[in-house]
Design an enzyme around this catalytic site. Structure first.
Site, PDB file in Angstrom:
ATOM      1  N   SER A  23       0.869  -1.182   0.000  1.00 47.23           N
ATOM      2  CA  SER A  23       0.000   0.000   0.000  1.00 47.23           C
ATOM      3  C   SER A  23       0.903   1.229   0.000  1.00 47.23           C
ATOM      4  CB  SER A  23      -0.845   0.015   1.279  1.00 47.23           C
ATOM      5  OG  SER A  23      -1.464   1.277   1.456  1.00 47.23           O
ATOM      6  N   TYR A  79      -1.405  -1.365  10.393  1.00 45.75           N
ATOM      7  CA  TYR A  79      -1.589  -1.517   8.938  1.00 45.75           C
ATOM      8  C   TYR A  79      -0.357  -1.036   8.183  1.00 45.75           C
ATOM      9  CZ  TYR A  79      -3.766  -1.207   4.325  1.00 45.75           C
ATOM     10  OH  TYR A  79      -4.057  -1.359   2.980  1.00 45.75           O
TER      11      TYR A  79
HETATM   12  N1  LIG Z   1      -8.794  -0.669  -1.253  1.00 44.42           N
HETATM   13  C1  LIG Z   1      -7.727   0.115  -1.139  1.00 44.42           C
HETATM   14  O1  LIG Z   1      -7.802   1.342  -1.287  1.00 44.42           O
HETATM   15  C2  LIG Z   1      -6.381  -0.476  -0.818  1.00 44.42           C
HETATM   16  C3  LIG Z   1      -5.292   0.399  -0.769  1.00 44.42           C
HETATM   17  C4  LIG Z   1      -4.035  -0.115  -0.498  1.00 44.42           C
HETATM   18  C5  LIG Z   1      -3.864  -1.460  -0.286  1.00 44.42           C
HETATM   19  N2  LIG Z   1      -4.950  -2.288  -0.337  1.00 44.42           N
HETATM   20  C6  LIG Z   1      -4.718  -3.720  -0.075  1.00 44.42           C
HETATM   21  O2  LIG Z   1      -5.283  -4.501  -1.104  1.00 44.42           O
HETATM   22  C7  LIG Z   1      -5.729  -5.745  -0.562  1.00 44.42           C
HETATM   23  C8  LIG Z   1      -7.190  -5.964  -0.900  1.00 44.42           C
HETATM   24  O3  LIG Z   1      -7.941  -4.880  -0.341  1.00 44.42           O
HETATM   25  P1  LIG Z   1      -9.487  -4.663  -0.654  1.00 44.42           P
HETATM   26  O4  LIG Z   1      -9.709  -3.201  -0.638  1.00 44.42           O
HETATM   27  O5  LIG Z   1      -9.906  -5.445  -1.838  1.00 44.42           O
HETATM   28  O6  LIG Z   1     -10.120  -5.285   0.689  1.00 44.42           O
HETATM   29  P2  LIG Z   1     -11.587  -5.877   0.911  1.00 44.42           P
HETATM   30  O7  LIG Z   1     -11.843  -5.751   2.375  1.00 44.42           O
HETATM   31  O8  LIG Z   1     -12.540  -5.267  -0.035  1.00 44.42           O
HETATM   32  O9  LIG Z   1     -11.398  -7.430   0.540  1.00 44.42           O
HETATM   33  C9  LIG Z   1     -10.498  -8.230   1.265  1.00 44.42           C
HETATM   34  C10 LIG Z   1     -10.812  -9.695   1.050  1.00 44.42           C
HETATM   35  O10 LIG Z   1      -9.923 -10.434   1.917  1.00 44.42           O
HETATM   36  C11 LIG Z   1     -10.684 -11.356   2.671  1.00 44.42           C
HETATM   37  N3  LIG Z   1     -10.062 -11.575   3.981  1.00 44.42           N
HETATM   38  C12 LIG Z   1      -9.933 -10.663   4.979  1.00 44.42           C
HETATM   39  N4  LIG Z   1      -9.353 -11.247   6.043  1.00 44.42           N
HETATM   40  C13 LIG Z   1      -9.110 -12.532   5.703  1.00 44.42           C
HETATM   41  C14 LIG Z   1      -8.536 -13.638   6.386  1.00 44.42           C
HETATM   42  N5  LIG Z   1      -8.099 -13.552   7.644  1.00 44.42           N
HETATM   43  N6  LIG Z   1      -8.440 -14.823   5.736  1.00 44.42           N
HETATM   44  C15 LIG Z   1      -8.886 -14.948   4.460  1.00 44.42           C
HETATM   45  N7  LIG Z   1      -9.459 -13.939   3.772  1.00 44.42           N
HETATM   46  C16 LIG Z   1      -9.562 -12.745   4.388  1.00 44.42           C
HETATM   47  C17 LIG Z   1     -12.076 -10.727   2.805  1.00 44.42           C
HETATM   48  O11 LIG Z   1     -13.065 -11.711   3.099  1.00 44.42           O
HETATM   49  C18 LIG Z   1     -12.239 -10.061   1.440  1.00 44.42           C
HETATM   50  O12 LIG Z   1     -12.787 -10.970   0.498  1.00 44.42           O
HETATM   51  C19 LIG Z   1      -5.459  -5.662   0.950  1.00 44.42           C
HETATM   52  O13 LIG Z   1      -4.229  -6.276   1.250  1.00 44.42           O
HETATM   53  C20 LIG Z   1      -5.380  -4.179   1.205  1.00 44.42           C
HETATM   54  O14 LIG Z   1      -4.605  -3.860   2.339  1.00 44.42           O
HETATM   55  C21 LIG Z   1      -6.196  -1.825  -0.589  1.00 44.42           C
END
Ligand SMILES: NC(=O)c1ccc[n+]([C@@H]2O[C@H](COP(=O)([O-])OP(=O)(O)OC[C@H]3O[C@@H](n4cnc5c(N)ncnc54)[C@H](O)[C@@H]3O)[C@@H](O)[C@H]2O)c1
Length: 253
Positions: free
Chosen positions: A146, A160
């Protein structure tokens, strides 16, 4: 069809960016293993992609638990064949009434949970799958870091940003160690992407970020997926140890 004959595993593949990744890899000819704790959403997505003609297997697991990760990998390899492409995408960013917990009030249990889900999960999957990649002299690994791993952001908490920074160090180390075995290891640093994770934050906080970005909008999960598919494709065979921002120009570092 850049991923024809590949077996790709996407962690956290049932929702948000992970679901976009699973869908894009399936459309690009790969067999796709989805791992997620959300059984209903994971099974439904796997069914939808299978109905559309792809080879997809869903394994329910908590990615913070080593033996659950091991079982999920075995189940997917039994169904689809050896996994050659691993996308470590699962992650959480706990909020309290839409706000991050101040460090000085943080419960140790919350700190440890974020370490397990965001960081130790990447150790778990890499540890289980790299011996096979080394043996076959081929592997592609991408982890979802991120921009919070490189800059101070007041919309996330210390656990985080700590995990996301650690993933950058791990990516570089593994790229060095595994490169001689034919394995590339890269990371993506998304900015603000329109997923359930981001919708858990007050709208004004997201609007403030959008105003600070040259491209002036939230990113789409599919735009993160496009970069990931490039990194695991043959076109990126000489790219390793890199962190690619997909952030609309926000926080250029
Ligand atoms: N959305 C953003 O703006 C953003 C920005 C930077 C980084 N990220 C990173 O991208 C990745 C995906 O983010 P997102 O926005 O799609 O998140 P989200 O919350 O929309 O989806 C995350 C998915 O991971 C699954 N999950 C969560 N905990 C889990 C566990 N313990 N075991 C198995 N599955 C689990 C959830 O059920 C969900 O399907 C993450 O690592 C997040 O930190 C996202």
């Amino acid at each position: 069809m850049r991923h024809l004959r590949r077996v790709v595993m996407v962690t956290g593949g049932a929702g948000g960016i992970g679901a976009a990744l699973a869908e894009r890899y399936a459309r690009d000819g790969a067999a796709v293993g989805i791992v997620d704790a959300n059984e209903a959403a994971g099974a439904a997505l796997a069914q939808r992609l299978t109905d559309a003609g792809s080879r997809v297997h869903f394994a329910a697991a908590d990615v913070g638990d080593f033996s659950a990760c091991e079982s999920a990998c075995r189940a997917i390899e039994t169904a689809l064949g050896p996994i050659d492409t691993l996308v470590n995408n699962a992650g959480i960013s706990p909020k309290h009434a839409g706000k991050p917990m101040p460090f000085w009030q943080m419960d140790p249990a919350e700190w440890n949970r974020v370490m397990d889900v965001n960081l130790n999960s990447v150790f778990n999957f890499c540890r289980v799958l790299t011996p096979g990649m080394v043996e076959r002299r081929f592997g592609r690994i991408v982890s979802m870091s991120s921009v919070a791993g490189r800059a101070y952001l007041d919309i996330v908490a210390a656990h985080y940003s700590t995990t996301k920074a650690a993933l950058i160090g791990m990516t570089r180390h593994l790229a060095g160690e595994l490169g001689p075995h034919g394995i590339t290891v890269n990371a993506i640093a998304p900015g603000r992407i329109d997923t359930p994770l981001v919708r858990g934050v007050a709208r004004e906080a997201n609007e403030k970020i959008v105003r600070a970005e040259p491209l002036q909008r939230l990113g789409a999960p599919d735009e993160v997926a496009s970069t990931c598919l490039f990194l695991t494709s043959d076109e990126a065979a000489f790219v390793t140890g890199q962190v690619i921002d997909v952030a609309g120009g926000w926080l250029m570092t």
